[in-house]
Design a protein around this motif. Structure first.
Motif, PDB file in Angstrom:
ATOM      1  N   ASP A 107      13.536   6.034  -4.397  1.00 11.15           N
ATOM      2  CA  ASP A 107      13.507   5.130  -5.538  1.00 11.15           C
ATOM      3  C   ASP A 107      12.443   5.557  -6.547  1.00 11.15           C
ATOM      4  O   ASP A 107      12.655   5.499  -7.763  1.00 11.15           O
ATOM      5  N   ALA A 108      11.305   6.016  -6.053  1.00 11.90           N
ATOM      6  CA  ALA A 108      10.231   6.474  -6.936  1.00 11.90           C
ATOM      7  C   ALA A 108      10.675   7.691  -7.736  1.00 11.90           C
ATOM      8  O   ALA A 108      10.360   7.811  -8.919  1.00 11.90           O
ATOM      9  N   LYS A 109      11.424   8.583  -7.104  1.00  8.10           N
ATOM     10  CA  LYS A 109      11.926   9.762  -7.822  1.00  8.10           C
ATOM     11  C   LYS A 109      12.878   9.344  -8.933  1.00  8.10           C
ATOM     12  O   LYS A 109      12.829   9.881 -10.043  1.00  8.10           O
ATOM     13  N   THR A 110      13.728   8.381  -8.648  1.00 10.16           N
ATOM     14  CA  THR A 110      14.649   7.877  -9.664  1.00 10.16           C
ATOM     15  C   THR A 110      13.878   7.230 -10.804  1.00 10.16           C
ATOM     16  O   THR A 110      14.146   7.485 -11.983  1.00 10.16           O
ATOM     17  N   LEU A 111      12.914   6.409 -10.455  1.00  8.25           N
ATOM     18  CA  LEU A 111      12.109   5.726 -11.469  1.00  8.25           C
ATOM     19  C   LEU A 111      11.308   6.731 -12.295  1.00  8.25           C
ATOM     20  O   LEU A 111      11.225   6.614 -13.521  1.00  8.25           O
ATOM     21  N   ALA A 112      10.756   7.748 -11.647  1.00  9.44           N
ATOM     22  CA  ALA A 112       9.986   8.765 -12.354  1.00  9.44           C
ATOM     23  C   ALA A 112      10.873   9.506 -13.356  1.00  9.44           C
ATOM     24  O   ALA A 112      10.448   9.799 -14.471  1.00  9.44           O
ATOM     25  N   ALA A 113      12.112   9.785 -12.962  1.00  9.01           N
ATOM     26  CA  ALA A 113      13.043  10.457 -13.870  1.00  9.01           C
ATOM     27  C   ALA A 113      13.308   9.590 -15.095  1.00  9.01           C
ATOM     28  O   ALA A 113      13.380  10.100 -16.226  1.00  9.01           O
ATOM     29  N   TRP A 114      13.456   8.293 -14.904  1.00 11.20           N
ATOM     30  CA  TRP A 114      13.681   7.380 -16.025  1.00 11.20           C
ATOM     31  C   TRP A 114      12.461   7.329 -16.940  1.00 11.20           C
ATOM     32  O   TRP A 114      12.600   7.324 -18.157  1.00 11.20           O
ATOM     33  N   VAL A 115      11.284   7.291 -16.338  1.00  9.88           N
ATOM     34  CA  VAL A 115      10.054   7.237 -17.130  1.00  9.88           C
ATOM     35  C   VAL A 115       9.914   8.505 -17.952  1.00  9.88           C
ATOM     36  O   VAL A 115       9.603   8.462 -19.141  1.00  9.88           O
ATOM     37  N   LEU A 116      10.181   9.663 -17.347  1.00  9.38           N
ATOM     38  CA  LEU A 116      10.072  10.937 -18.063  1.00  9.38           C
ATOM     39  C   LEU A 116      11.131  11.033 -19.163  1.00  9.38           C
ATOM     40  O   LEU A 116      10.860  11.524 -20.245  1.00  9.38           O
ATOM     41  N   ALA A 117      12.337  10.559 -18.898  1.00  5.19           N
ATOM     42  CA  ALA A 117      13.395  10.592 -19.902  1.00  5.19           C
ATOM     43  C   ALA A 117      13.041   9.714 -21.096  1.00  5.19           C
ATOM     44  O   ALA A 117      13.309  10.066 -22.239  1.00  5.19           O
ATOM     45  N   GLY A 118      12.400   8.588 -20.835  1.00  6.41           N
ATOM     46  CA  GLY A 118      11.995   7.687 -21.906  1.00  6.41           C
ATOM     47  C   GLY A 118      10.844   8.213 -22.728  1.00  6.41           C
ATOM     48  O   GLY A 118      10.666   7.878 -23.883  1.00  6.41           O
ATOM     49  N   ALA A 119      10.047   9.103 -22.132  1.00  3.73           N
ATOM     50  CA  ALA A 119       8.882   9.652 -22.815  1.00  3.73           C
ATOM     51  C   ALA A 119       9.267  10.773 -23.792  1.00  3.73           C
ATOM     52  O   ALA A 119       8.486  11.178 -24.625  1.00  3.73           O
ATOM     53  N   VAL A 172       0.843  -1.198   0.000  1.00  4.86           N
ATOM     54  CA  VAL A 172       0.000   0.000   0.000  1.00  4.86           C
ATOM     55  C   VAL A 172       0.880   1.250   0.000  1.00  4.86           C
ATOM     56  O   VAL A 172       0.617   2.207  -0.741  1.00  4.86           O
ATOM     57  N   LEU A 173       1.941   1.226   0.793  1.00  8.98           N
ATOM     58  CA  LEU A 173       2.857   2.360   0.852  1.00  8.98           C
ATOM     59  C   LEU A 173       3.507   2.597  -0.511  1.00  8.98           C
ATOM     60  O   LEU A 173       3.619   3.738  -0.967  1.00  8.98           O
ATOM     61  N   ARG A 174       3.921   1.531  -1.182  1.00 11.19           N
ATOM     62  CA  ARG A 174       4.511   1.659  -2.521  1.00 11.19           C
ATOM     63  C   ARG A 174       3.529   2.339  -3.474  1.00 11.19           C
ATOM     64  O   ARG A 174       3.894   3.240  -4.227  1.00 11.19           O
ATOM     65  N   ARG A 175       2.299   1.892  -3.457  1.00 13.75           N
ATOM     66  CA  ARG A 175       1.298   2.452  -4.372  1.00 13.75           C
ATOM     67  C   ARG A 175       0.981   3.903  -4.043  1.00 13.75           C
ATOM     68  O   ARG A 175       0.800   4.725  -4.935  1.00 13.75           O
ATOM     69  N   ASP A 176       0.930   4.231  -2.749  1.00 12.49           N
ATOM     70  CA  ASP A 176       0.678   5.620  -2.345  1.00 12.49           C
ATOM     71  C   ASP A 176       1.805   6.540  -2.807  1.00 12.49           C
ATOM     72  O   ASP A 176       1.561   7.627  -3.328  1.00 12.49           O
ATOM     73  N   ILE A 177       3.030   6.098  -2.607  1.00 12.95           N
ATOM     74  CA  ILE A 177       4.176   6.911  -2.997  1.00 12.95           C
ATOM     75  C   ILE A 177       4.252   7.034  -4.514  1.00 12.95           C
ATOM     76  O   ILE A 177       4.545   8.111  -5.040  1.00 12.95           O
ATOM     77  N   ALA A 178       3.981   5.961  -5.210  1.00 21.56           N
ATOM     78  CA  ALA A 178       3.981   6.010  -6.672  1.00 21.56           C
ATOM     79  C   ALA A 178       2.956   7.031  -7.158  1.00 21.56           C
ATOM     80  O   ALA A 178       3.252   7.851  -8.041  1.00 21.56           O
ATOM     81  N   ASN A 196       3.678  10.559  -9.245  1.00 18.84           N
ATOM     82  CA  ASN A 196       3.272  10.348 -10.636  1.00 18.84           C
ATOM     83  C   ASN A 196       4.030   9.215 -11.333  1.00 18.84           C
ATOM     84  O   ASN A 196       4.298   9.287 -12.529  1.00 18.84           O
ATOM     85  N   VAL A 197       4.351   8.188 -10.573  1.00 16.46           N
ATOM     86  CA  VAL A 197       4.922   6.971 -11.161  1.00 16.46           C
ATOM     87  C   VAL A 197       3.737   6.107 -11.585  1.00 16.46           C
ATOM     88  O   VAL A 197       2.801   5.928 -10.804  1.00 16.46           O
ATOM     89  N   PRO A 198       3.747   5.602 -12.811  1.00 15.19           N
ATOM     90  CA  PRO A 198       2.618   4.771 -13.249  1.00 15.19           C
ATOM     91  C   PRO A 198       2.344   3.622 -12.271  1.00 15.19           C
ATOM     92  O   PRO A 198       3.278   3.003 -11.751  1.00 15.19           O
ATOM     93  N   ALA A 199       1.069   3.363 -12.030  1.00 13.50           N
ATOM     94  CA  ALA A 199       0.667   2.333 -11.058  1.00 13.50           C
ATOM     95  C   ALA A 199       1.261   0.971 -11.377  1.00 13.50           C
ATOM     96  O   ALA A 199       1.588   0.210 -10.460  1.00 13.50           O
TER      97      ALA A 199
END
Length: 70
Positions: free
Chosen positions: A57-69, A27-33, A37-40
């Motif tokens: 970790d979510a911030k790092t992942l979000a940066a990767w997702v945005l860079a890929g977009a 639940v915490l992972r999903r809330d933070i995501a 704005n990390v995709p569910a």
């Protein structure tokens, strides 16, 4: 016999505690995501055992997702 029963209850209680902890972490992972704005679908990929670690970790992942977009 009582000792065996006590050990069994202790084991079951520990298993229940671990399941509750895992559910809470999910639940915490999903809330933070959602908060960052990390995709569910990627929420379960977040790594960490504290809110701070998961958020980093979510911030790092979000940066990767945005860079890929781009």
């Amino acid at each position: 016999q009582w000792k065996t029963l006590a050990e069994q209850y202790k084991t079951e209680a520990e298993q229940a505690r671990q399941q509750a902890q895992a559910a809470s972490l999910q639940v915490l992972r999903r809330d933070i995501a959602a908060k960052l704005n990390v995709p569910a679908v990627l929420a379960d990929r977040l790594v960490g055992s504290t809110p701070e670690e998961l958020e980093a970790d979510a911030k790092t992942l979000a940066a990767w997702v945005l860079a890929g977009a781009r």
